[in-house]
Write a protein that holds these residues in place. Structure first.
Motif, short mmCIF file in Angstrom:
data_model
loop_
_atom_site.label_atom_id
_atom_site.label_comp_id
_atom_site.label_asym_id
_atom_site.label_seq_id
_atom_site.Cartn_x
_atom_site.Cartn_y
_atom_site.Cartn_z
N HIS A 72 11.82 1.65 36.09
CA HIS A 72 11.71 2.54 37.24
C HIS A 72 12.41 3.86 36.91
N ASN A 73 11.78 4.99 37.29
CA ASN A 73 12.33 6.31 36.97
C ASN A 73 12.53 6.49 35.46
N PHE A 109 17.32 1.20 37.15
CA PHE A 109 16.14 1.43 36.32
C PHE A 109 15.34 0.15 36.11
N GLU A 130 13.75 9.90 33.99
CA GLU A 130 15.20 10.14 34.06
C GLU A 130 15.92 9.38 32.95
#
Length: 277
Positions: free
Chosen positions: A244-245, A226, A248
């Protein structure tokens, strides 16, 4: 003029001042070529509201430990160049009560509502260092959560003035009296040192997961991936870095984070008031 005669800042004024602090942090991180990540409720705010959660009264960012230390080192050795800003942590401020740093605008003053020392803090942004949490998230939780809970509880008791909770029966507090006495004898610095030592539990480069090992009474491992890239999100007109992401990550942490909480829960939760100096 006494603290009582001054006007407490509104949530809108806190948001405005906090954005000024965030701009300075972004400027420093860009200069030092280190990544920061908007995090926790502030990340929810960026995704759901494109800025602050309307009732949230602070802002959180996270950094992997090496980049966190690079930012801290710069601020600690260039304080004169920061003007009315100051990085506060246990290395820079006497009686500072946390193992995370706060980047403060010292044109403001804080009045604490709880027994934890204010240590001269102004308006602030929290900066959380993320350390290695090993290759197995459940193993890290099992191995370290009890320790963190013990140390964090000891810290709270060490700062408390007496063992009697104000809104509870004193009879219910009697079993906790020995632990309060133990915590007071050890002192807050002992528990802060124990929490701080947890940053060395796992090597970051050998970890699949990371966590803020020095904060909270539990361990909350997150995938290191992440924080091996970033995505830009709008936050009060700024472009800020998000993990990142991030969708999620937020769903793992909060479930359906896009759903607003009940109306009665939409209130600030932190134990302080802020004033202009």
């Amino acid at each position: 003029m006494t603290m009582e005669e001054r006007k407490e800042l509104t949530i809108e004024e806190i948001h405005e001042g906090t954005i000024g602090i965030l701009k300075k942090i972004i400027e420093l991180c860009d200069m030092l070529q280190v990544n920061y990540y908007i995090m926790y409720g502030s990340l929810i705010g960026a995704v759901r509201h494109h800025g602050f959660i309307p009732w949230d009264d602070d802002l959180d960012i996270a950094m992997l430990r090496p980049e966190y230390e690079k930012l801290c080192s710069y601020c600690e050795t260039h304080q004169a160049e920061l003007g009315h800003f100051a990085l506060m942590n246990r290395r820079t401020a006497k009686e500072y009560p946390y193992n995370i740093s706060r980047f403060c605008d010292m044109r403001y003053s804080m009045e604490k509502k709880d027994t934890i020392p204010g240590a001269g803090m102004g308006m602030f942004v929290d900066i959380y260092p993320f350390d290695g949490a090993g290759p197995d998230a459940q193993k890290a939780i099992k191995k370290y959560s009890k320790k963190k809970y013990f140390y964090q509880s000891g810290l709270v008791w060490a700062f408390s003035k007496d063992p009697w909770p104000a809104k509870r029966s004193k009879l219910l507090a009697i079993p906790k009296l020995p632990f309060w006495l133990y915590a007071k004898a050890r002192g807050a610095q002992y528990f802060l040192d124990k929490l701080d030592a947890l940053q060395h539990s796992y090597r970051l480069e050998e970890s699949t997961y990371v966590a803020c090992m020095v904060w909270d009474p539990q361990v909350y491992p997150m995938k290191k991936s992440f924080f091996e890239g970033y995505e830009l999100l709008e936050f009060e007109g700024l472009q800020v870095k998000a993990p990142h992401n991030y969708d999620e990550l937020l769903r793992l942490m909060y479930g359906n984070y896009m759903q607003l909480p009940p109306a009665e829960a939409r209130v600030p939760t932190h134990e302080y008031r802020l004033y202009r100096k």
